[in-house]
Design an enzyme around this catalytic site. Structure first.
Site, PDB file in Angstrom:
ATOM      1  N   ASP A   1       1.792  -4.769  -2.432  1.00 43.43           N
ATOM      2  CA  ASP A   1       2.950  -4.525  -3.293  1.00 43.43           C
ATOM      3  C   ASP A   1       3.685  -3.250  -2.880  1.00 43.43           C
ATOM      4  O   ASP A   1       3.087  -2.186  -2.756  1.00 43.43           O
ATOM      5  CB  ASP A   1       2.468  -4.399  -4.743  1.00 43.43           C
ATOM      6  CG  ASP A   1       3.603  -4.464  -5.736  1.00 43.43           C
ATOM      7  OD1 ASP A   1       4.628  -3.790  -5.516  1.00 43.43           O
ATOM      8  OD2 ASP A   1       3.476  -5.178  -6.741  1.00 43.43           O
TER       9      ASP A   1
ATOM     10  N   SER B   1       8.455  -6.116  -5.207  1.00 43.77           N
ATOM     11  CA  SER B   1       7.604  -6.911  -6.082  1.00 43.77           C
ATOM     12  C   SER B   1       8.450  -7.982  -6.796  1.00 43.77           C
ATOM     13  O   SER B   1       9.109  -8.783  -6.145  1.00 43.77           O
ATOM     14  CB  SER B   1       6.878  -6.002  -7.078  1.00 43.77           C
ATOM     15  OG  SER B   1       5.819  -6.682  -7.713  1.00 43.77           O
TER      16      SER B   1
END
Length: 604
Positions: free
Chosen positions: A442, A281
């Site tokens: 993610d 991320s």
């Protein structure tokens, strides 16, 4: 009683200085470890932060005669200060105050470590001698570990004096290992973090490390003279495989992830940046951009990183990640994501990384193994498999697309495809990496810190973790506090309240995980099941929670600098003795492998 250094060189090695006179140099700790003419990035960034905020040092460094620490007991006696006397107490209090004053002025990890070590020596007066025969598990383990180190030092020194090459090669292959030194950090004081070893253990480890360095140097010169460096290289590769590798993992955390830059800057300054870097991320953004600048051939790595740092901390910088004009609750209801698309993020990443830069390019140009964590699947169940992309399994995948996917947190960004590079007639073009046009999410949904996969792929057995997720790091702070209290009080013995608090938290955690699995809240359950710790875990300070309003906004240069400075200083606090002793053998072996490869290139 204070610890006595019968050999003054042991104290010099402990403090990482050449002589007692050199500490009077005000710039002693402000330059790169391997180049005395190169200012440290830590100094550059801290000076810039102080300049912008008009912060001037409140105190100047106080000269301290470090030689008195070789035998503080003798020094105090020569001053006529008997034990428990008021004069002795006042003298030590003044000495401590001077060290603390100097500690506030330091701008590098080396300076911080130097003064923290002096404070630790002073604290020895208030604690038991580190190595004792007392029937206590931690003390006995220290005693036998020290004896074991003495035995190995003697064996290596004897083989060196006899120039017994087969014996030395046998010893390094069979007796070198990465010690799990946290077992010796149980006696913590209120000012200690988790990785402060007893002074006597440090002295023994320094002696052992010096002997290991001498062994590697002797064998290198021997095989060089015999024209058998290839044989030596094979031996070192076997040793390296046994020692394992170190990786640094950078968590997600929105704009807070720029905190990780401070960790990387410290490691770069100390010449201890691991070859294996993983990002997830927001951490993927930092890892990819840092790796790209290290892999740029235009300048030296130092100049490339300085260019990067100078760019991202500019006053007028707007690091575009989020489309602030196209966001809101309406988008969340209509498009299932707060921000409608990832184009601002993509454009920023392409600007820093280039449109066609791949994992293979980074490895080929810098030798760095960059890893990006993503989650496979585009449904709300998130039961799909996790992926760890790198040069080994996806060499042609474009960095900007993998980082964008790693940032696609549900409800914030929509899922994103990953693209790879194809070359036809010397013209690069894009194609979808997954055959079924799958979109990715993610990486923190399944593996914020992909320690297990790193271990499986690259023989990683030592992990530096930087964790800034705002829903995770406060919990780790609380766990650290409770564990610290437990260690200070004899592992919780005789402290019923502390034991019940720890048991209750463990029970609540187990129940939450169980019921989330039963109710099939798989996505949330995965968050609880993950491991968020490394062998060394750096956390931001609690004050970062006061900046929650900036978590999902485009960071300015000033805010990026604020996060970097916090990362630099938190690294100092959490690293303790980790860098000095846990990484030594691995990086020393790597340095001789690099020497051999350079020798081979020169002779080719």
């Amino acid at each position: 009683m204070f610890v006595t250094f019968h050999n003054p060189q042991d104290l010099l090695d402990l403090l990482h200085i050449d002589s007692f006179e050199s500490v009077n140099d005000p710039d002693l700790f402000e330059y790169s470890t391997d180049n005395k003419n190169t200012p440290s990035f830590q100094v550059f960034l801290i000076d810039e932060y102080n300049r912008r905020h008009d912060l001037k040092p409140q105190d100047k460094a106080v000269p301290i005669d470090v030689s008195i620490f070789t035998d503080l007991n003798k020094h105090l006696a020569s001053l006529g200060y008997p034990e428990r006397s008021l004069h002795r107490k006042n003298y030590l209090k003044s000495l401590r105050s001077n060290i603390v004053t100097n500690l506030k002025t330091v701008k590098t990890y080396r300076g911080y470590y130097y003064y923290k070590t002096l404070l630790q020596i002073l604290d020895m007066d208030q604690s038991k001698s580190a190595i004792t025969y007392e029937m206590n598990e931690s003390y006995l383990s220290e005693f036998f570990f020290a004896k074991d180190l003495d035995t190995m030092i003697h064996q290596f020194q004897e083989a060196l004096s006899n120039q017994d090459v087969p014996r030395l090669e046998y010893l390094i292959l069979n007796h070198w290992q990465r010690y799990k030194l946290k077992q010796f950090s149980n006696r913590l004081t209120k000012n200690d973090q988790f990785f402060n070893l007893p002074i006597e253990i440090k002295v023994k480890l320094n002696q052992f490390n010096k002997t290991c360095s001498a062994t590697l140097e002797f064998l290198y010169e021997y095989h060089r003279g015999k024209h058998s460096l290839q044989k030596y290289k094979t031996l070192l590769l076997r040793v390296k495989k046994k020692l394992g590798n170190t990786a640094i993992t950078l968590s997600g955390g929105g704009t807070f992830a720029l905190f990780h830059i401070g960790i990387l800057v410290n490691l770069f300054d100390l010449n201890k940046l691991p070859k294996f870097v993983s990002g997830c991320s927001g951490g993927a953004i930092v890892a990819a951009i840092f790796a790209k600048y290290l892999a740029t051939c235009d300048e030296t790595p130092y100049n490339n990183i300085k260019t990067l740092l100078s760019t991202i901390i500019k006053h007028d910088l707007k690091f575009d990640i989020f489309d602030q004009n196209e966001s809101g609750i309406l988008n969340l209801l209509l498009n299932h994501s707060y921000f409608k698309d990832t184009r601002p993020l993509q454009n920023t990443l392409i600007g820093f990384l280039g449109e066609y830069t791949t994992f293979g390019d980074i490895f080929e140009r810098s030798g760095m193994v960059l890893n990006i964590s993503v989650s496979g699947g585009n449904t709300a169940s998130f039961t799909a498999k996790e992926f760890l992309l790198n040069y080994n399994n996806s060499p042609n995948v474009l960095l900007w697309s993998s980082v964008t996917s790693s940032c696609s947190l549900p409800a914030i960004f929509p899922p994103h495809m990953i693209y790879s590079r194809t070359v036809l007639n010397n013209v690069s073009s894009l194609k979808v990496w997954s055959g079924n046009n799958q979109k990715f999410l993610d990486g923190s949904m399944l593996q914020d810190l992909p320690i297990k996969k790193l271990s499986e792929m690259f023989n990683i057995d030592n992990v530096i973790a930087s964790q800034v997720n705002p829903h995770i790091f406060p919990v780790l702070h609380i766990q650290n506090f409770l564990n610290k209290k437990r260690l200070q009080r004899g592992n919780g013995k005789g402290n019923t309240l502390l034991r019940w608090i720890l048991y209750s938290l463990e029970y609540i955690y187990t129940e939450i995980t169980h019921w989330l699995a039963v109710l099939r809240f798989t996505a949330v359950a995965n968050i609880f099941k993950q491991n968020y710790y490394g062998d060394m875990t750096v956390l931001p300070s609690w004050s970062l929670l006061l900046k929650m309003n900036k978590l999902l906004t485009n960071p300015t240069g000033d805010f990026i600098l604020y996060l970097i400075i916090m990362g630099i200083k938190q690294f100092w606090e959490y690293s303790g003795d980790y860098l000095e002793y846990q990484l030594f053998l691995e990086f020393e072996v790597n340095s001789y492998l690099d020497k051999i490869e350079k020798e081979e290139d020169d002779s080719a």
